[in-house]
Design a protein around this motif. Structure first.
Motif, PDB file in Angstrom:
ATOM      1  N   GLU A   6     -11.154  33.023 -23.537  1.00 48.69           N
ATOM      2  CA  GLU A   6     -10.594  33.989 -24.484  1.00 48.69           C
ATOM      3  C   GLU A   6     -10.732  35.412 -23.952  1.00 48.69           C
ATOM      4  OE1 GLU A   6     -12.204  33.469 -28.367  1.00 48.69           O
ATOM      5  OE2 GLU A   6     -11.518  31.391 -28.568  1.00 48.69           O
ATOM      6  N   ASN A   7     -11.785  35.641 -23.176  1.00 49.78           N
ATOM      7  CA  ASN A   7     -12.047  36.940 -22.563  1.00 49.78           C
ATOM      8  C   ASN A   7     -12.345  36.687 -21.085  1.00 49.78           C
ATOM      9  OD1 ASN A   7     -12.908  39.459 -21.774  1.00 49.78           O
ATOM     10  ND2 ASN A   7     -14.458  39.674 -23.360  1.00 49.78           N
ATOM     11  N   ILE A   8     -11.353  36.934 -20.231  1.00 48.50           N
ATOM     12  CA  ILE A   8     -11.432  36.506 -18.830  1.00 48.50           C
ATOM     13  C   ILE A   8     -11.599  37.697 -17.895  1.00 48.50           C
ATOM     14  CG2 ILE A   8     -10.234  35.281 -16.975  1.00 48.50           C
ATOM     15  CD1 ILE A   8      -8.705  33.717 -19.065  1.00 48.50           C
ATOM     16  N   LEU A   9     -12.517  37.551 -16.948  1.00 49.43           N
ATOM     17  CA  LEU A   9     -12.709  38.537 -15.894  1.00 49.43           C
ATOM     18  C   LEU A   9     -12.227  37.953 -14.578  1.00 49.43           C
ATOM     19  CD1 LEU A   9     -13.954  41.273 -14.935  1.00 49.43           C
ATOM     20  CD2 LEU A   9     -16.050  39.989 -14.448  1.00 49.43           C
ATOM     21  N   ILE A  10     -11.324  38.652 -13.896  1.00 45.22           N
ATOM     22  CA  ILE A  10     -10.812  38.218 -12.592  1.00 45.22           C
ATOM     23  C   ILE A  10     -11.511  39.010 -11.494  1.00 45.22           C
ATOM     24  CG2 ILE A  10      -8.784  38.007 -11.106  1.00 45.22           C
ATOM     25  CD1 ILE A  10      -7.063  37.972 -13.617  1.00 45.22           C
ATOM     26  N   ALA A  11     -12.180  38.300 -10.587  1.00 48.19           N
ATOM     27  CA  ALA A  11     -12.789  38.947  -9.414  1.00 48.19           C
ATOM     28  C   ALA A  11     -11.704  39.085  -8.356  1.00 48.19           C
ATOM     29  CB  ALA A  11     -13.950  38.098  -8.906  1.00 48.19           C
ATOM     30  N   TRP A  12     -11.374  40.328  -8.007  1.00 50.37           N
ATOM     31  CA  TRP A  12     -10.213  40.566  -7.143  1.00 50.37           C
ATOM     32  C   TRP A  12     -10.605  41.355  -5.903  1.00 50.37           C
ATOM     33  CZ3 TRP A  12      -5.495  38.487  -7.335  1.00 50.37           C
ATOM     34  CH2 TRP A  12      -4.498  39.048  -6.528  1.00 50.37           C
ATOM     35  N   ASP A  13     -10.196  40.843  -4.740  1.00 46.67           N
ATOM     36  CA  ASP A  13     -10.405  41.591  -3.505  1.00 46.67           C
ATOM     37  C   ASP A  13      -9.129  41.658  -2.671  1.00 46.67           C
ATOM     38  OD1 ASP A  13     -10.136  39.035  -2.529  1.00 46.67           O
ATOM     39  OD2 ASP A  13     -12.080  38.957  -1.524  1.00 46.67           O
ATOM     40  N   GLY A  14      -8.020  41.201  -3.240  1.00 45.77           N
ATOM     41  CA  GLY A  14      -6.759  41.236  -2.526  1.00 45.77           C
ATOM     42  C   GLY A  14      -6.576  40.124  -1.524  1.00 45.77           C
ATOM     43  N   GLY A  15      -7.555  39.223  -1.409  1.00 41.41           N
ATOM     44  CA  GLY A  15      -7.490  38.156  -0.421  1.00 41.41           C
ATOM     45  C   GLY A  15      -6.697  36.953  -0.891  1.00 41.41           C
ATOM     46  N   ARG A  16      -6.459  36.030   0.044  1.00 42.79           N
ATOM     47  CA  ARG A  16      -5.678  34.833  -0.245  1.00 42.79           C
ATOM     48  C   ARG A  16      -6.322  33.993  -1.337  1.00 42.79           C
ATOM     49  NH1 ARG A  16      -5.668  29.450   1.196  1.00 42.79           N
ATOM     50  NH2 ARG A  16      -7.564  29.701   2.423  1.00 42.79           N
ATOM     51  N   GLU A  17      -7.645  33.791  -1.245  1.00 48.08           N
ATOM     52  CA  GLU A  17      -8.330  32.938  -2.205  1.00 48.08           C
ATOM     53  C   GLU A  17      -8.288  33.532  -3.609  1.00 48.08           C
ATOM     54  OE1 GLU A  17      -9.326  33.622   0.773  1.00 48.08           O
ATOM     55  OE2 GLU A  17      -9.788  31.738   1.797  1.00 48.08           O
ATOM     56  N   ALA A  18      -8.467  34.857  -3.716  1.00 48.20           N
ATOM     57  CA  ALA A  18      -8.405  35.504  -5.025  1.00 48.20           C
ATOM     58  C   ALA A  18      -7.015  35.363  -5.637  1.00 48.20           C
ATOM     59  CB  ALA A  18      -8.780  36.985  -4.902  1.00 48.20           C
ATOM     60  N   ALA A  19      -5.988  35.524  -4.810  1.00 50.33           N
ATOM     61  CA  ALA A  19      -4.617  35.375  -5.293  1.00 50.33           C
ATOM     62  C   ALA A  19      -4.352  33.946  -5.744  1.00 50.33           C
ATOM     63  CB  ALA A  19      -3.635  35.777  -4.196  1.00 50.33           C
ATOM     64  N   ARG A  20      -4.864  32.980  -4.986  1.00 53.20           N
ATOM     65  CA  ARG A  20      -4.685  31.572  -5.352  1.00 53.20           C
ATOM     66  C   ARG A  20      -5.365  31.268  -6.683  1.00 53.20           C
ATOM     67  NH1 ARG A  20      -0.995  28.422  -4.510  1.00 53.20           N
ATOM     68  NH2 ARG A  20      -1.119  28.456  -6.768  1.00 53.20           N
ATOM     69  N   ALA A  21      -6.574  31.775  -6.868  1.00 56.76           N
ATOM     70  CA  ALA A  21      -7.314  31.523  -8.103  1.00 56.76           C
ATOM     71  C   ALA A  21      -6.610  32.143  -9.305  1.00 56.76           C
ATOM     72  CB  ALA A  21      -8.734  32.070  -7.977  1.00 56.76           C
ATOM     73  N   ALA A  22      -6.130  33.378  -9.157  1.00 54.46           N
ATOM     74  CA  ALA A  22      -5.436  34.028 -10.259  1.00 54.46           C
ATOM     75  C   ALA A  22      -4.162  33.281 -10.622  1.00 54.46           C
ATOM     76  CB  ALA A  22      -5.122  35.479  -9.900  1.00 54.46           C
ATOM     77  N   SER A  23      -3.445  32.798  -9.610  1.00 54.55           N
ATOM     78  CA  SER A  23      -2.230  32.037  -9.864  1.00 54.55           C
ATOM     79  C   SER A  23      -2.545  30.723 -10.566  1.00 54.55           C
ATOM     80  CB  SER A  23      -1.504  31.767  -8.541  1.00 54.55           C
ATOM     81  OG  SER A  23      -0.318  31.041  -8.753  1.00 54.55           O
ATOM     82  N   ASP A  24      -3.590  30.028 -10.113  1.00 55.74           N
ATOM     83  CA  ASP A  24      -3.969  28.766 -10.730  1.00 55.74           C
ATOM     84  C   ASP A  24      -4.468  28.955 -12.162  1.00 55.74           C
ATOM     85  OD1 ASP A  24      -3.304  27.223  -8.538  1.00 55.74           O
ATOM     86  OD2 ASP A  24      -5.306  27.315  -7.661  1.00 55.74           O
ATOM     87  N   ALA A  25      -4.960  30.142 -12.472  1.00 57.79           N
ATOM     88  CA  ALA A  25      -5.492  30.418 -13.810  1.00 57.79           C
ATOM     89  C   ALA A  25      -4.436  30.938 -14.779  1.00 57.79           C
ATOM     90  CB  ALA A  25      -6.639  31.428 -13.714  1.00 57.79           C
ATOM     91  N   LEU A  26      -3.191  31.120 -14.333  1.00 52.37           N
ATOM     92  CA  LEU A  26      -2.162  31.720 -15.181  1.00 52.37           C
ATOM     93  C   LEU A  26      -2.012  31.070 -16.556  1.00 52.37           C
ATOM     94  CD1 LEU A  26       0.743  32.713 -12.753  1.00 52.37           C
ATOM     95  CD2 LEU A  26      -0.553  34.219 -14.277  1.00 52.37           C
ATOM     96  N   PRO A  27      -2.046  29.740 -16.671  1.00 50.02           N
ATOM     97  CA  PRO A  27      -1.935  29.154 -18.010  1.00 50.02           C
ATOM     98  C   PRO A  27      -3.024  29.646 -18.963  1.00 50.02           C
ATOM     99  CG  PRO A  27      -1.543  27.479 -16.360  1.00 50.02           C
ATOM    100  CD  PRO A  27      -2.035  28.699 -15.621  1.00 50.02           C
TER     101      PRO A  27
END
Length: 269
Positions: free
Chosen positions: A143-164
């Motif tokens: 309900e309250n999500i924090l995204i750890a972001w460093d601009g890297g491939r893995e961070a982008a993949r995780a954010a995309s997988d978490a979209l739902p």
């Protein structure tokens, strides 16, 4: 876009019910099919604990899983494959959209990560996983999500997988831990803004924040502190690893998050 099939790792540990409750919650939200994968000993060298015989423990776990699924009104499927090892778990995990796993607790053999169970699934199953801490209660999730972001491939993949999950969240925050000043700090600010703009195109409204990297303070510690300040109930982070011959070695931030997490973490590689 959503998750159609979820898989939760079941064992004989005391935290099984916590993982199952979280998985059933998510399955209900997405009207997803939930697979209960019973692997009580995915570690060949783990000692056998006392108590009921293996067959009795398996039957008890199956009955509890099916009953919980019925009460939650979810479509569930029980699996107890043989051999019950990590390689088998990886094969089953690849046919799910999202995994629900448990954080290791040293000395708790059914979920001890010393043999690389969670690491192997994160690195080889090609599926995102929510790792649930070995202690604590989680009345809310995502309900309250924090995204750890460093601009890297893995961070982008995780954010995309978490979209739902991100689309359904009440609050989404992007956190970048960067140098205190200079070009790297400016770049971090730009990356956070770019990530927020990308999420906006996916109907996710996210705020962003940059933290200065303090000497002697781990990035994972800063992220967990920020999650606590925001009262986040889920962290989304890329799973980083270093390639070495015949072994998988997690990156420092990934390893530290898995060791010290206080809220569930969605990881993807």
């Amino acid at each position: 876009m959503g998750y159609k099939t979820l898989l939760v790792h079941l064992d004989d540990s005391a935290r099984r019910d916590t993982r199952l409750a979280l998985a059933l919650d998510l399955a209900g939200r997405f009207e997803a099919h939930l697979i209960g994968l019973y692997l009580p000993m995915p570690y060949p060298n783990a000692p056998v604990t006392g108590g009921a015989p293996a067959l009795e423990r398996r039957e008890q776990a199956q009955a509890a899983f099916l009953e919980a699924g019925m009460h939650a009104g979810c479509r569930v499927e029980w699996r107890a494959p043989q051999p019950g090892d990590t390689a088998t778990a990886v094969l089953h995990a690849r046919h799910a959209d999202l995994l629900v796993l448990g954080q290791h607790e040293r000395g708790d053999h059914p979920i001890d990560l010393s043999s690389g169970f969670v690491t192997d699934l994160l690195m080889t199953a090609a599926r995102p996983a929510i790792v649930v801490p070995h202690s604590g209660a989680f009345p809310t999730i995502a309900e309250n999500i924090l995204i750890a972001w460093d601009g890297g491939r893995e961070a982008a993949r995780a954010a995309s997988d978490a979209l739902p999950l991100l689309r359904r969240a009440n609050c989404v925050s992007i956190e970048v831990v960067a140098a205190r000043d200079g070009a790297k700090r400016l770049r971090a600010e730009e990356e956070a803004a770019d990530a927020a703009a990308w999420l906006d195109l996916h109907d996710v409204s996210a705020s962003f924040h940059e933290s200065a990297r303090e000497p002697g303070v781990r990035t994972s510690t800063a992220l967990l502190g920020r999650a606590s300040d925001l009262r986040a109930d889920l962290i989304v982070a890329g799973a980083y690893a270093h390639s070495r011959i015949h072994e998988r070695v997690l990156g420092g931030v990934t390893r530290n998050l898995l060791e010290a997490m206080t809220v569930p973490v969605l990881m993807s590689h």
